[in-house]
Design a protein around this motif. Structure first.
Motif, PDB file in Angstrom:
ATOM      1  N   GLN A 195      -3.239 -12.578 -28.766  1.00  0.00           N
ATOM      2  CA  GLN A 195      -2.726 -12.239 -29.829  1.00  0.00           C
ATOM      3  C   GLN A 195      -2.895 -13.200 -31.128  1.00  0.00           C
ATOM      4  O   GLN A 195      -2.403 -14.392 -30.951  1.00  0.00           O
ATOM      5  N   LEU A 197      -4.780 -19.564 -23.897  1.00  0.00           N
ATOM      6  CA  LEU A 197      -3.629 -20.009 -24.659  1.00  0.00           C
ATOM      7  C   LEU A 197      -4.163 -21.344 -25.363  1.00  0.00           C
ATOM      8  O   LEU A 197      -3.548 -21.630 -26.292  1.00  0.00           O
ATOM      9  N   SER A 253       0.322 -17.481 -32.028  1.00  0.00           N
ATOM     10  CA  SER A 253       1.312 -16.607 -31.388  1.00  0.00           C
ATOM     11  C   SER A 253       1.720 -17.066 -30.104  1.00  0.00           C
ATOM     12  O   SER A 253       2.764 -16.838 -29.369  1.00  0.00           O
ATOM     13  N   ARG A 254       0.869 -18.100 -29.286  1.00  0.00           N
ATOM     14  CA  ARG A 254       1.290 -18.543 -28.023  1.00  0.00           C
ATOM     15  C   ARG A 254       1.116 -17.425 -26.978  1.00  0.00           C
ATOM     16  O   ARG A 254       1.932 -17.753 -25.980  1.00  0.00           O
ATOM     17  N   LYS A 255       0.318 -16.239 -27.145  1.00  0.00           N
ATOM     18  CA  LYS A 255       0.526 -15.237 -26.189  1.00  0.00           C
ATOM     19  C   LYS A 255      -1.082 -14.768 -25.842  1.00  0.00           C
ATOM     20  O   LYS A 255      -1.896 -14.748 -26.602  1.00  0.00           O
ATOM     21  N   ARG A 270      -2.716 -11.975 -22.898  1.00  0.00           N
ATOM     22  CA  ARG A 270      -2.418 -10.849 -21.913  1.00  0.00           C
ATOM     23  C   ARG A 270      -3.806 -10.342 -21.111  1.00  0.00           C
ATOM     24  O   ARG A 270      -4.984 -10.730 -21.678  1.00  0.00           O
ATOM     25  N   ILE A 302       0.820 -11.012 -18.398  1.00  0.00           N
ATOM     26  CA  ILE A 302       0.839 -11.420 -19.879  1.00  0.00           C
ATOM     27  C   ILE A 302       1.604 -12.877 -19.753  1.00  0.00           C
ATOM     28  O   ILE A 302       2.357 -13.263 -18.815  1.00  0.00           O
ATOM     29  N   GLN A 338       2.991 -16.525 -21.901  1.00  0.00           N
ATOM     30  CA  GLN A 338       3.227 -17.073 -23.051  1.00  0.00           C
ATOM     31  C   GLN A 338       3.798 -18.381 -23.026  1.00  0.00           C
ATOM     32  O   GLN A 338       4.008 -18.901 -21.838  1.00  0.00           O
TER      33      GLN A 338
END
Length: 65
Positions: free
Chosen positions: A11, A38, A46-48, A50, A62, A64
């Motif tokens: 993201q 990541l 965002s640190r996301k 998936r 996903i 995070q």
């Protein structure tokens, strides 16, 4: 028969999911790819990340961080 693949997406800072890479859909390869995703500059805000099924688009995992 084609092996199942997972699309790894990150993201971005605007909330859009950007393709990072495609991996075989095994638990180990997905987890490693998510951890690598990541660490990218793209995921720095965002640190996301998936994983989605490359064929159906279904969410697999996903992460995070």
């Amino acid at each position: 028969m084609m092996s199942k693949t997972a699309r790894i997406e990150v993201q971005d800072q605007f909330g859009r999911w950007q393709r990072f890479q495609t991996v075989s859909a095994t638990d180990t390869s997905i987890k490693l790819a998510l951890q690598r995703a990541l660490k990218t500059q793209l995921a720095s805000k965002s640190r996301k990340a998936r994983a989605v099924d490359d064929k159906t688009g279904a969410l697999i995992d996903i992460l995070q961080g």
